[in-house]
Write a protein that holds these residues in place. Structure first.
Motif, PDB file in Angstrom:
ATOM      1  N   GLY A  57       0.765  -1.398   0.137  1.00  0.00           N
ATOM      2  CA  GLY A  57       0.122   0.105  -0.020  1.00  0.00           C
ATOM      3  C   GLY A  57       0.862   1.287  -0.019  1.00  0.00           C
ATOM      4  O   GLY A  57       0.244   2.427   0.342  1.00  0.00           O
ATOM      5  N   HIS A  58       2.072   1.175  -0.185  1.00  0.00           N
ATOM      6  CA  HIS A  58       2.936   2.234  -0.258  1.00  0.00           C
ATOM      7  C   HIS A  58       3.254   2.893  -1.693  1.00  0.00           C
ATOM      8  O   HIS A  58       2.660   2.363  -2.693  1.00  0.00           O
ATOM      9  CB  HIS A  58       4.463   1.947   0.116  1.00  0.00           C
ATOM     10  CG  HIS A  58       4.815   0.731  -0.496  1.00  0.00           C
ATOM     11  ND1 HIS A  58       4.248  -0.609  -0.711  1.00  0.00           N
ATOM     12  CD2 HIS A  58       6.052   0.471  -1.430  1.00  0.00           C
ATOM     13  CE1 HIS A  58       5.143  -1.285  -1.464  1.00  0.00           C
ATOM     14  NE2 HIS A  58       6.214  -0.886  -2.016  1.00  0.00           N
ATOM     15  N   GLN A  59       3.972   3.867  -1.971  1.00  0.00           N
ATOM     16  CA  GLN A  59       4.258   4.656  -3.102  1.00  0.00           C
ATOM     17  C   GLN A  59       5.549   4.383  -3.542  1.00  0.00           C
ATOM     18  O   GLN A  59       6.524   4.273  -2.592  1.00  0.00           O
ATOM     19  CB  GLN A  59       4.019   6.101  -2.950  1.00  0.00           C
ATOM     20  CG  GLN A  59       2.516   6.521  -2.419  1.00  0.00           C
ATOM     21  CD  GLN A  59       1.528   5.947  -3.522  1.00  0.00           C
ATOM     22  OE1 GLN A  59       1.677   6.323  -4.545  1.00  0.00           O
ATOM     23  NE2 GLN A  59       0.589   5.333  -3.063  1.00  0.00           N
ATOM     24  N   THR A  74       3.100  -2.036   7.318  1.00  0.00           N
ATOM     25  CA  THR A  74       4.005  -3.203   7.541  1.00  0.00           C
ATOM     26  C   THR A  74       3.156  -4.162   8.045  1.00  0.00           C
ATOM     27  O   THR A  74       2.043  -4.450   8.117  1.00  0.00           O
ATOM     28  CB  THR A  74       5.016  -2.476   8.201  1.00  0.00           C
ATOM     29  OG1 THR A  74       6.082  -3.483   8.465  1.00  0.00           O
ATOM     30  CG2 THR A  74       4.675  -1.963   9.681  1.00  0.00           C
ATOM     31  N   ASN A  75       3.973  -4.992   8.777  1.00  0.00           N
ATOM     32  CA  ASN A  75       3.735  -6.356   9.366  1.00  0.00           C
ATOM     33  C   ASN A  75       2.341  -6.094  10.276  1.00  0.00           C
ATOM     34  O   ASN A  75       2.665  -5.169  11.123  1.00  0.00           O
ATOM     35  CB  ASN A  75       4.700  -7.182   9.973  1.00  0.00           C
ATOM     36  CG  ASN A  75       5.773  -7.431   9.202  1.00  0.00           C
ATOM     37  OD1 ASN A  75       5.515  -7.856   7.821  1.00  0.00           O
ATOM     38  ND2 ASN A  75       7.102  -7.083   9.449  1.00  0.00           N
ATOM     39  N   GLY A  76       1.495  -6.971  10.244  1.00  0.00           N
ATOM     40  CA  GLY A  76       0.138  -6.363  10.983  1.00  0.00           C
ATOM     41  C   GLY A  76      -0.643  -5.808  10.398  1.00  0.00           C
ATOM     42  O   GLY A  76      -1.660  -5.379  11.046  1.00  0.00           O
ATOM     43  N   TYR A  77      -0.606  -5.187   9.291  1.00  0.00           N
ATOM     44  CA  TYR A  77      -1.378  -4.235   8.564  1.00  0.00           C
ATOM     45  C   TYR A  77      -1.415  -3.133   9.455  1.00  0.00           C
ATOM     46  O   TYR A  77      -2.381  -2.394   9.592  1.00  0.00           O
ATOM     47  CB  TYR A  77      -2.897  -4.790   8.557  1.00  0.00           C
ATOM     48  CG  TYR A  77      -3.694  -4.288   7.354  1.00  0.00           C
ATOM     49  CD1 TYR A  77      -3.244  -3.167   6.741  1.00  0.00           C
ATOM     50  CD2 TYR A  77      -4.751  -5.140   6.965  1.00  0.00           C
ATOM     51  CE1 TYR A  77      -4.055  -2.891   5.543  1.00  0.00           C
ATOM     52  CE2 TYR A  77      -5.449  -4.565   5.756  1.00  0.00           C
ATOM     53  CZ  TYR A  77      -5.070  -3.395   5.107  1.00  0.00           C
ATOM     54  OH  TYR A  77      -5.857  -2.844   4.110  1.00  0.00           O
ATOM     55  N   VAL A  78      -0.162  -2.604  10.129  1.00  0.00           N
ATOM     56  CA  VAL A  78      -0.237  -1.301  10.573  1.00  0.00           C
ATOM     57  C   VAL A  78       0.618  -0.179   9.843  1.00  0.00           C
ATOM     58  O   VAL A  78       1.483  -0.315   9.224  1.00  0.00           O
ATOM     59  CB  VAL A  78       0.787  -1.586  11.884  1.00  0.00           C
ATOM     60  CG1 VAL A  78       0.835  -0.022  12.656  1.00  0.00           C
ATOM     61  CG2 VAL A  78      -0.031  -2.541  12.631  1.00  0.00           C
ATOM     62  N   PRO A  79      -0.313   0.903   9.456  1.00  0.00           N
ATOM     63  CA  PRO A  79       0.518   1.931   8.817  1.00  0.00           C
ATOM     64  C   PRO A  79       1.883   2.378   9.254  1.00  0.00           C
ATOM     65  O   PRO A  79       2.051   2.599  10.747  1.00  0.00           O
ATOM     66  CB  PRO A  79      -0.531   3.206   8.779  1.00  0.00           C
ATOM     67  CG  PRO A  79      -1.694   2.451   8.871  1.00  0.00           C
ATOM     68  CD  PRO A  79      -1.481   1.355   9.943  1.00  0.00           C
ATOM     69  N   THR A  80       2.806   2.820   8.347  1.00  0.00           N
ATOM     70  CA  THR A  80       4.334   3.195   8.728  1.00  0.00           C
ATOM     71  C   THR A  80       4.595   4.605   8.443  1.00  0.00           C
ATOM     72  O   THR A  80       4.414   4.901   7.110  1.00  0.00           O
ATOM     73  CB  THR A  80       5.251   2.223   8.313  1.00  0.00           C
ATOM     74  OG1 THR A  80       6.584   2.578   8.697  1.00  0.00           O
ATOM     75  CG2 THR A  80       5.189   1.980   6.769  1.00  0.00           C
ATOM     76  N   PRO A  81       4.911   5.479   9.273  1.00  0.00           N
ATOM     77  CA  PRO A  81       5.318   6.819   8.764  1.00  0.00           C
ATOM     78  C   PRO A  81       6.781   6.927   8.707  1.00  0.00           C
ATOM     79  O   PRO A  81       7.420   7.876   8.762  1.00  0.00           O
ATOM     80  CB  PRO A  81       5.125   7.553  10.063  1.00  0.00           C
ATOM     81  CG  PRO A  81       5.284   6.695  11.304  1.00  0.00           C
ATOM     82  CD  PRO A  81       5.057   5.266  10.881  1.00  0.00           C
ATOM     83  N   HIS A 100       1.183   7.362   5.085  1.00  0.00           N
ATOM     84  CA  HIS A 100       0.040   7.463   3.853  1.00  0.00           C
ATOM     85  C   HIS A 100       0.298   6.160   3.445  1.00  0.00           C
ATOM     86  O   HIS A 100       0.961   5.675   2.654  1.00  0.00           O
ATOM     87  CB  HIS A 100       0.851   8.305   3.083  1.00  0.00           C
ATOM     88  CG  HIS A 100       1.089   9.847   3.395  1.00  0.00           C
ATOM     89  ND1 HIS A 100      -0.034  10.572   3.450  1.00  0.00           N
ATOM     90  CD2 HIS A 100       2.064  10.593   3.777  1.00  0.00           C
ATOM     91  CE1 HIS A 100       0.394  11.884   3.771  1.00  0.00           C
ATOM     92  NE2 HIS A 100       1.583  11.839   4.193  1.00  0.00           N
ATOM     93  N   ASP A 101      -0.874   5.350   3.762  1.00  0.00           N
ATOM     94  CA  ASP A 101      -1.246   3.863   3.158  1.00  0.00           C
ATOM     95  C   ASP A 101      -2.528   3.930   2.247  1.00  0.00           C
ATOM     96  O   ASP A 101      -3.419   4.611   2.678  1.00  0.00           O
ATOM     97  CB  ASP A 101      -1.573   3.050   4.627  1.00  0.00           C
ATOM     98  CG  ASP A 101      -1.796   1.421   4.022  1.00  0.00           C
ATOM     99  OD1 ASP A 101      -1.350   1.166   2.911  1.00  0.00           O
ATOM    100  OD2 ASP A 101      -2.438   0.754   5.104  1.00  0.00           O
ATOM    101  N   ARG A 151      -9.361  11.265   2.236  1.00  0.00           N
ATOM    102  CA  ARG A 151      -9.368  10.633   1.066  1.00  0.00           C
ATOM    103  C   ARG A 151      -8.349   9.440   1.369  1.00  0.00           C
ATOM    104  O   ARG A 151      -7.190   9.353   2.155  1.00  0.00           O
ATOM    105  CB  ARG A 151      -8.683  11.208  -0.183  1.00  0.00           C
ATOM    106  CG  ARG A 151      -9.681  12.209  -0.601  1.00  0.00           C
ATOM    107  CD  ARG A 151      -9.066  12.930  -1.917  1.00  0.00           C
ATOM    108  NE  ARG A 151      -9.835  13.881  -2.287  1.00  0.00           N
ATOM    109  CZ  ARG A 151     -10.759  13.961  -3.185  1.00  0.00           C
ATOM    110  NH1 ARG A 151     -11.065  12.985  -3.718  1.00  0.00           N
ATOM    111  NH2 ARG A 151     -11.268  15.317  -3.453  1.00  0.00           N
ATOM    112  N   ALA A 152      -8.879   8.255   0.823  1.00  0.00           N
ATOM    113  CA  ALA A 152      -7.846   7.104   0.519  1.00  0.00           C
ATOM    114  C   ALA A 152      -8.112   6.456  -0.937  1.00  0.00           C
ATOM    115  O   ALA A 152      -9.445   6.731  -1.179  1.00  0.00           O
ATOM    116  CB  ALA A 152      -8.064   6.026   1.731  1.00  0.00           C
ATOM    117  N   GLY A 153      -7.407   5.789  -1.391  1.00  0.00           N
ATOM    118  CA  GLY A 153      -7.510   5.211  -2.816  1.00  0.00           C
ATOM    119  C   GLY A 153      -7.966   6.408  -3.667  1.00  0.00           C
ATOM    120  O   GLY A 153      -8.856   6.000  -4.578  1.00  0.00           O
TER     121      GLY A 153
END
Length: 572
Positions: A57-59, A74-81, A100-101, A151-153
């Protein structure tokens, strides 16, 4: 004598097979050159150093000449900053202002990169409106404000004015807004960033396509709704103007592809006011083709062969297009369609030589890899030497287990020379000559392939059975069938997968469509109610069983049991 029997059987099998193929090709003769299918080439794959953090889900983009990955989860479906850039053979981690996921990233002409929006919470919940700019010169991120809408997506594209068009959403209202960076009114040479809401949209879309047009206008289209539903429309929207009718969309619809980068599919020339893009489209049979988008004129790009939908016995799922304007090639990304059940999948790149189109269409070549353990989850990027790079993705198709692997797909900048392609009948002659020397090896190779294929089918079957067990369990425990408006998307959301996985699984495991599968539960529930209280009102029975009306209930009941409810009850 008996020691030679297996070898003789293998030899006879191979010779019969080759004679059959050779006879057919010799009858066709030289004309087979015109009848052959799309050339198929195995491409080289190089695994680069792993990223520091697993991501999906990254850019992914190039900024300041460096490869950068930003955000995602990242692991566990946790957004990473966090973000990373690749330099001197290794990845360097950077801190972002926000997470930003499933967000927007736009590499602007200024050299900076706009990142905005994304999923708000772990496991893909909510939306955000936060925005920041990445400066590749300093490797720093600066938060500056908010979009006009969470927004997402969404999708974003810079137009000639330097403004960025933003539209699209996921489980939230859509609309069009503009981002711009301009000189501050204070006169101190500082820059001011702002978002301006432009207008609502006629169709709510997720991950829409945005294409530039003359006059700082843009065309917006796509067939994925904000809740993952499929839209079918013959209209596209404009940034500055009314919606326009697209005749091609009566037969062909844009291919759904999350995380695409429309700027990468540009094949035109701004200096000549040529705003042409390439777009993958699909008809009702599932056949994919390539469309040329120039303003509001959208038409098919003829290709020398139909876009191949299978390779080496596997169906192909295509996504987005990346153009290499220096070479006059465009690359359509793809992977095995059964990526959700296979631990390893092949990746494909359909190369389209759009500048050397002839009366028979543009030459195309399908490149494929050996099976890899990663499913792509974002767009690939084009390297400076014309190869394609994939960073991150999913392991076992699960958002909870993203990958940190980075792969370089070597397709280079040499289009296939059609005149140099060896015709099939000549290949058959060469194979026959070689077979006389290696028939024994060929026999055992065929035997081994048969065993491997059987093993692979068993793995796919086991995965499908596991998913079917989950579907049955949630259907029975939560009594989802009692919801008369139950849809595939609802089931997909509950199980954390998508509609196609569930539909394919139910079809392969039960031979039923999703609607038929749900109706079997509804009929069984209706039978239980009828047994418990034969005098119960029919209206109560069909309503509690999940049917929307009496007509549908009677029709379905007779279709499943061969009898009306009254007839069934008298015989039960």
């Amino acid at each position: 004598m008996c020691n030679f029997v297996p070898m003789n059987k293998g030899l006879r099998f191979c010779l019969i097979l080759l004679v059959s193929v050779l006879s057919r090709q010799l009858m066709v003769g030289q004309d087979s050159i015109q009848l052959r299918q799309c050339p198929l080439i195995k491409m080289g794959v190089e695994q680069l150093p792993d990223m520091n953090i697993s991501r999906s889900g990254h850019q992914v983009f190039y900024a300041g000449g460096e490869l950068v990955v930003a955000g995602g989860h990242t692991n566990g479906y946790v957004p990473t900053p966090t973000a990373e850039y690749f330099k001197d053979g290794k990845w360097h981690t950077m801190q972002m202002t926000y997470t930003h996921d499933f967000a927007i990233s736009v590499v602007m002409k200024s050299g900076k990169v706009l990142l905005a929006g994304g999923l708000e919470q772990p496991t893909g919940i909510g939306q955000t409106l936060f925005a920041e700019l990445y400066d590749p010169l300093t490797h720093t991120f600066k938060g500056f404000g908010n979009m006009q809408r969470k927004r997402a997506g969404a999708s974003g594209l810079e137009i000639d004015s330097g403004q960025v068009v933003i539209t699209g959403n996921w489980y939230n209202d859509d609309g069009i807004e503009l981002f711009q960076e301009e000189q501050s009114e204070k006169g101190d040479h500082s820059l001011r960033q702002s978002f301006t809401y432009v207008k609502d949209v006629a169709l709510q879309r997720s991950c829409p396509h945005i294409f530039r047009m003359m006059g700082n206008d843009a065309l917006i289209l796509g067939n994925c709704g904000t809740r993952g539903d499929t839209l079918r429309s013959t209209y596209a929207e404009r940034l500055r103007g009314d919606s326009v009718y697209i005749p091609l969309f009566k037969t062909w619809q844009p291919l759904s592809a999350g995380g695409h980068n429309d700027a990468a599919s540009f094949i035109g020339d701004e200096a000549k006011n040529d705003y042409t893009y390439l777009l993958p489209v699909q008809d009702s049979t599932g056949q994919v083709a390539i469309a040329r988008v120039c303003g509001t004129d959208i038409s098919l790009l003829p290709t020398a062969y139909p876009v191949p939908m299978e390779c080496l016995g596997k169906k192909i799922c295509y996504s987005s297009i990346i153009a290499d304007r220096q070479a006059g090639l465009a690359h359509l990304m793809g992977c095995d369609a059964d990526y959700y059940t296979s631990p390893k999948i092949r990746h494909y790149i359909l190369s389209i030589d759009y500048v050397h189109s002839t009366n028979s269409g543009a030459p195309i070549t399908l490149y494929y890899t050996d099976p890899l353990p990663v499913v792509p989850s974002c767009s690939h990027v084009l390297t400076s030497d014309g190869n394609l790079l994939m960073a991150g993705g999913l392991i076992n198709s699960s958002n909870f287990t993203p990958s940190k692997h980075v792969y370089l797909f070597r397709v280079g900048r040499e289009p296939v020379d059609e005149q140099a392609c060896v015709s099939l009948w000549l290949v058959s002659l060469l194979i026959l000559a070689a077979l006389l020397l290696v028939c024994t090896i060929a026999y055992f190779v065929i035997y081994r392939k048969r065993r491997v294929a059987t093993s692979g089918m068993s793995e796919v079957s086991d995965a499908a059975k596991t998913l079917m067990e989950r579907i049955n369990k949630v259907m029975e425990e939560q009594k989802l069938y009692q919801n008369s408006e139950l849809k595939l998307q609802d089931m997909a959301a509950i199980l954390g997968t998508n509609r196609r996985f569930i539909s394919d699984c139910i079809n392969s495991q039960t031979g039923c469509s999703f609607a038929q599968y749900v109706n079997t539960y509804r009929i069984e529930h209706a039978k239980r109610l009828l047994r418990q209280n034969a005098g119960q009102k029919i209206a109560d029975v069909y309503y509690e069983s999940g049917f929307a009306n009496e007509t549908t209930f009677f029709r379905t009941f007779k279709s499943v049991t061969g009898m009306t409810p009254k007839e069934w009850l008298s015989k039960s």
